[in-house]
Design a protein around this motif. Structure first.
Motif, PDB file in Angstrom:
ATOM      1  N   MET A 302       0.837  -1.205   0.000  1.00  0.00           N
ATOM      2  CA  MET A 302       0.000   0.000   0.000  1.00  0.00           C
ATOM      3  C   MET A 302       0.869   1.251   0.000  1.00  0.00           C
TER       4      MET A 302
ATOM      5  N   PHE B  51      -4.341  -4.682   0.335  1.00  0.00           N
ATOM      6  CA  PHE B  51      -4.173  -3.755  -0.776  1.00  0.00           C
ATOM      7  C   PHE B  51      -3.709  -4.511  -2.037  1.00  0.00           C
ATOM      8  N   PRO B  52      -4.214  -4.235  -3.232  1.00  0.00           N
ATOM      9  CA  PRO B  52      -5.161  -3.177  -3.579  1.00  0.00           C
ATOM     10  C   PRO B  52      -6.633  -3.510  -3.340  1.00  0.00           C
TER      11      PRO B  52
END
Lengths: 639, 301
Positions: A302, B51-52
């Motif tokens: 992320m 994530f994502p």
């Protein structure tokens, strides 16, 4: 015991926090983390030492300290002095008994490192707790009471620490204040311990004379009381020892896949914690066990894609090619991949209340892989006090030993000595779901690679089609004398009249041949059912309708046979006769013998029967005659 | 060659690993979101773990209707930003009987939180619930596993916990059982603060000092957050510069007088302070030292 109240050592952090918090935070931010375990019994001053470390590093707040002082007077063991041990004895029950009975984790930090201490009990009956605490540790502090020297339990703790693969051992000779800080006493203990350590195969350890109560050689060394000691303080040692995480970064790259990340059709990533080595985009990798190769396209987080990631980091890898890869697979560096195998030798530490049954199926979890596994009869068990190898038929709670383990499909592994992640596993009881063992793989028994499945042209569907029937296994279970054989016989006769191809496997008959070598212990009963299950499976492969009549008292073995069979082909038939009724009939006179103590391990008398929870067919023999029962079974099975 | 991971990097990786295991093995996971700083960190970790993708589970807030106004505001904002479903549960019986912290004391926590949590988990059939508890908070928590099993009636049996070896978690459960999972078990209060600072994690402004209306009562410094606060004879709200070290129901949560307006200052104050974090909460005070252990056996998170 009138020992003077000691002055806590002061770390320098305090001043920095007050004067320049941002510099302090910058420093703290770059600290590494060391996990260690303390081994010793209550009497060795283990809790006192941990309490001291927390106290010295300001991890105790004023309100906790006030409570500590009050508790020390009320239930402490140090008279009017502060009893540091009370800081770390957590659960109410433990505080009452004055012993630590579980694993507790404590936290403190110094200027260089943050520490997590696993505090575990020392008695033999808590071996499993100690092994649990040790499994995540980089270092072990083995405590010895200077007045007592190397004891049986010191040897046991050292052996366990060595077994679990902890590379750094600190021998803390505690309570030096109570032997007048005598160098002679210290040297003798160290010499004794060195002899023992050599005998179990670990050479390096760091001896340290300390007093947890007075603080000698803990924060700073040498203490004024031990001018003869030239080594580092305990804290200094903890701050400088090499971390396992650093060592594992130097090994070949491996990452068990925990989860496939697929938010949309354009993204497919494989998420996991890197077990060893490091990886960069462009690196050639192989997905195991399939053996498909590809290369790393991206390392996604992320916080942005990474140019490189290493052991200890949790990442998501995208590969350059569309290769099959799912949870449990291992992504590894292409030119040095780990092996896959389905038979191993392993050391087991048994943690279940119920003893290990050779042949029983357990879940085996290793990395992200969960497979069905059986443990064979132990090769030997280890007396953890004398380290002798003893013959054993099974492992009971806290037993440690070596056995072969077979899995129902290949698992990707490495020797435990090379990788805790790919060499350490747990066994889970299939019925209670309890974690019943910790295991450490030694090596594969090559047989898995050398015994292949021979492809057969006339397959099971063809066999069944030739007989014009659907194969099945009717599994009769119930107490001795319940009527299993009688009803099974009637069922077979009825099926024969319907031109069905059948075979009846009877418990008593099988024991005259195939299973002649087995007795009636729990372990032998498990093996008996395993063999019958395999035979029944071969017969259904041949297209037969198999009728098996076995007491088969344990749910897990019936479950094991069920799992061997194709879905829908296993029908559990519970011949439900109350014990009193079966005993009253006593066709073979066995109950009488069992009651008289002439027959051991007799189901229903001195060995348990676990009735099926959801059998496909349940026959209440109090309500039906054997013929009615047989009719009902056949009609349920062939509509 | 990689670098030696810092303690925060190792803790982050451990928490992410735990969350992924739960998502891979549980049928219906949920994240208990209490809007405090620990929840904030846990939510950030969840977003990093998947994530994502957005975290593949909803957020559950077991509400008492007595939280600070600023908590409700941040809760709704964070749910929007993370793209996660937000479930809010109110125990209907507590609502109907008008249970409140002023008149009902311990019963308030018991009904809204302990009972409310059990009802909410049962209502949606969640089999694994992430919680933000840390082992450094309290002695009985130091011994709790990361995967902590609850019986069908939500009870905890501290004597019968599964051993947790290496980073292998046994998430298999028996019928009716559920798991509480504590992904930040090994974090300390300082770790949480520093992570918030390094990652710009949004937190409720009440953690920072500001002039606020307060009343001193039973040794606690309480904030008058809305007009439901019944003032006793002789009590008048007084403006003090305060902040909160821990957040709960406003009538039960003690503030500290403080001038710490930045994260660095808050951390500094935390490090120099001499009382432990949970002292501001009335809940731990029942039943002496064994308060939390007893609460947990009854099903409190």
């Amino acid at each position: 015991m009138a020992r003077a109240k000691s002055k806590p050592a002061i770390y320098k952090t305090d001043a920095l926090v007050a004067e320049d918090i941002d510099s302090y935070l910058e420093q703290h931010r770059h600290k590494t983390m060391l996990r260690f375990i303390t081994c010793g019994s209550v009497d060795d001053g283990k809790s006192t030492l941990i309490g001291r470390l927390l106290y010295d590093s300001k991890m105790i707040f004023e309100d906790q300290l006030a409570a500590l002082e009050a508790d020390s007077k009320r239930i402490g063991t140090q008279g009017q002095e502060i009893d540091f041990a009370l800081l770390v004895d957590g659960l109410a029950a433990e505080r009452e008994q004055g012993i630590t009975i579980d694993v507790a984790y404590r936290f403190f930090s110094t200027e260089k490192r943050k520490f997590i201490v696993a505090d575990t009990p020392g008695h033999e009956q808590y071996t499993r707790n100690m092994v649990t605490g040790a499994s995540t540790a980089d270092l072990a502090v083995i405590l010895i009471d200077a007045r007592k020297g190397v004891l049986t339990q010191t040897r046991r703790h050292s052996y366990l620490v060595h077994l679990i693969g902890i590379r750094h051992v600190v021998l803390a000779v505690n309570k030096m204040d109570l032997v007048g800080y005598s160098q002679e006493v210290f040297d003798k203990i160290v010499a004794d311990y060195a002899r023992f350590a050599k005998s179990i195969g670990f050479a390096a350890f760091t001896p340290l004379p300390i007093s947890g109560f007075r603080g000698d050689n803990i924060a700073a060394a040498p203490s004024a009381n031990t001018p003869w000691y030239q080594g580092p303080s305990l804290i200094h040692l903890l701050e400088t020892v090499e971390l396992d995480a650093a060592a594992s970064q130097a090994k070949p790259f491996r990452m068990p896949v925990q989860w496939v990340n697929r938010p949309d059709l354009d993204f497919r990533g494989f998420s996991g914690l890197i077990a060893s080595g490091s990886v960069k985009p462009g690196d050639g990798v192989v997905v195991l066990p399939s053996g498909k190769t590809s290369s790393v396209a991206r390392i996604v987080t992320m916080d942005g894609d990474l140019p490189e990631a290493a052991a200890g980091q949790a990442v998501t890898l995208c590969l350059a090619d569309e290769v099959d890869c799912s949870r449990g697979d291992v992504i590894a560096i292409a030119d040095q991949p780990p092996q896959a195998a389905d038979q191993f030798e392993a050391t087991l530490v048994w943690m279940g209340e119920e003893e290990m049954l050779p042949g029983r199926a357990y879940w085996l979890k290793l990395g992200a892989q969960t497979v069905s596994a059986t443990v064979q009869a132990p090769k030997y068990k280890i007396n953890v006090n004398t380290l002798e190898h003893l013959a054993a038929k099974t492992f009971d709670l806290n037993a440690i030993g070596v056995a072969n383990v077979s899995t129902d499909r290949p698992v990707v592994f490495e020797a435990y000595a090379d990788s805790r992640t790919l060499g350490g596993f747990i066994l889970i009881d299939k019925l209670t779901n309890a974690t019943v063992a910790a295991g450490m793989l030694h090596f594969s028994l090559r047989r898995a690679q050398n015994v292949h499945w021979q492809p057969i042209d006339i397959d099971r569907a063809r066999h069944a089609a030739m007989k014009n029937q659907k194969p099945a296994l009717l599994w009769f279970t119930g107490l001795s004398g319940a009527g299993k054989s009688t009803i099974a016989n009637l069922v077979e006769k009825k099926l024969a009249r319907m031109n069905r191809h059948t075979f009846l496997l009877d418990g008593d008959n099988v024991r005259h041949g195939l299973n002649r070598d087995l007795g009636f212990t729990e372990a032998d009963r498990v093996e008996n059912i395993r063999r019958v299950g395999e035979v029944a499976k071969l017969m259904t492969d041949a297209g037969l309708i198999v009728i098996a009549a076995f007491i088969s008292p344990f749910r897990s073995e019936r479950q094991m046979v069920r799992q061997l069979m194709a879905p829908g082909e296993f029908l559990e038939v519970f011949i439900d006769t109350p014990l009193a009724e079966a005993e009253a009939r006593d066709v073979k006179g066995l109950y009488k013998k069992a009651r008289a103590g002439k027959l051991r391990n007799f189901t229903g008398i001195d060995s348990p029967y676990e009735p099926p929870l959801n059998p496909e067919i349940r026959i209440d023999t109090a309500k039906l005659t054997p013929q009615e029962a047989a009719d009902q079974i056949v009609s349920r099975f062939i509509p | 060659m990689g670098h030696a991971l810092t303690h925060l990097e190792r803790l982050e990786a451990e928490s992410i690993h735990i969350m992924r295991e739960v998502v891979a093995e549980a049928e219906r996971p949920v994240m208990l979101y209490s809007v405090g700083k620990d929840s904030a960190v846990m939510l950030r970790l969840a977003r990093k773990a998947f994530f994502p993708s957005p975290p593949p589970f909803p957020l559950l807030h077991v509400d008492t209707t007595w939280k600070f106004q600023e908590m409700y505001a941040l809760r709704d904002r964070m749910a929007r930003e993370s793209g996660m479903e937000l479930l809010v549960y109110h125990n209907p019986e507590a609502k109907e009987r008008g249970i409140n912290p002023f008149d009902h004391g311990a019963l308030h926590t018991d009904m809204w939180k302990t009972e409310g949590l059990k009802q909410a988990l049962d209502k949606w059939g969640f089999d694994a619930a992430f919680g933000g508890a840390r082992r450094d908070e309290e002695k009985s928590r130091a011994k709790e596993r990361i995967f902590s099993f609850r019986t069908a009636s939500h009870a905890w049996d501290p004597k019968n916990q599964r051993p947790e070896l290496w980073n292998l978690y046994n998430a298999r459960k028996n019928k009716g059982e559920s798991i509480r999972v504590f992904p930040i078990s090994n974090w300390t209060e300082l770790d949480v603060w520093q992570y918030i600072q390094l990652n710009d994690v949004p937190i409720v402004p009440l953690y920072f000092a500001a002039p606020r209306p307060t009343v001193k009562r039973d040794g606690l410094l309480l904030m008058v957050d809305d007009d439901r606060f019944p003032l006793k004879a002789g009590e008048a709200p007084e403006i003090r510069s305060i902040r909160f070290r821990t957040l709960g129901c406003y009538p039960l949560t003690g503030a500290v007088e403080s001038q710490a307006q930045t994260l660095s200052q808050v951390i500094q104050e935390t490090l120099l302070t001499t009382t432990s974090e949970r002292q501001g909460r009335a809940i731990d005070k029942d039943a002496g030292g064994a308060g939390m252990e007893k609460k947990k056996q009854e099903g409190y998170f």
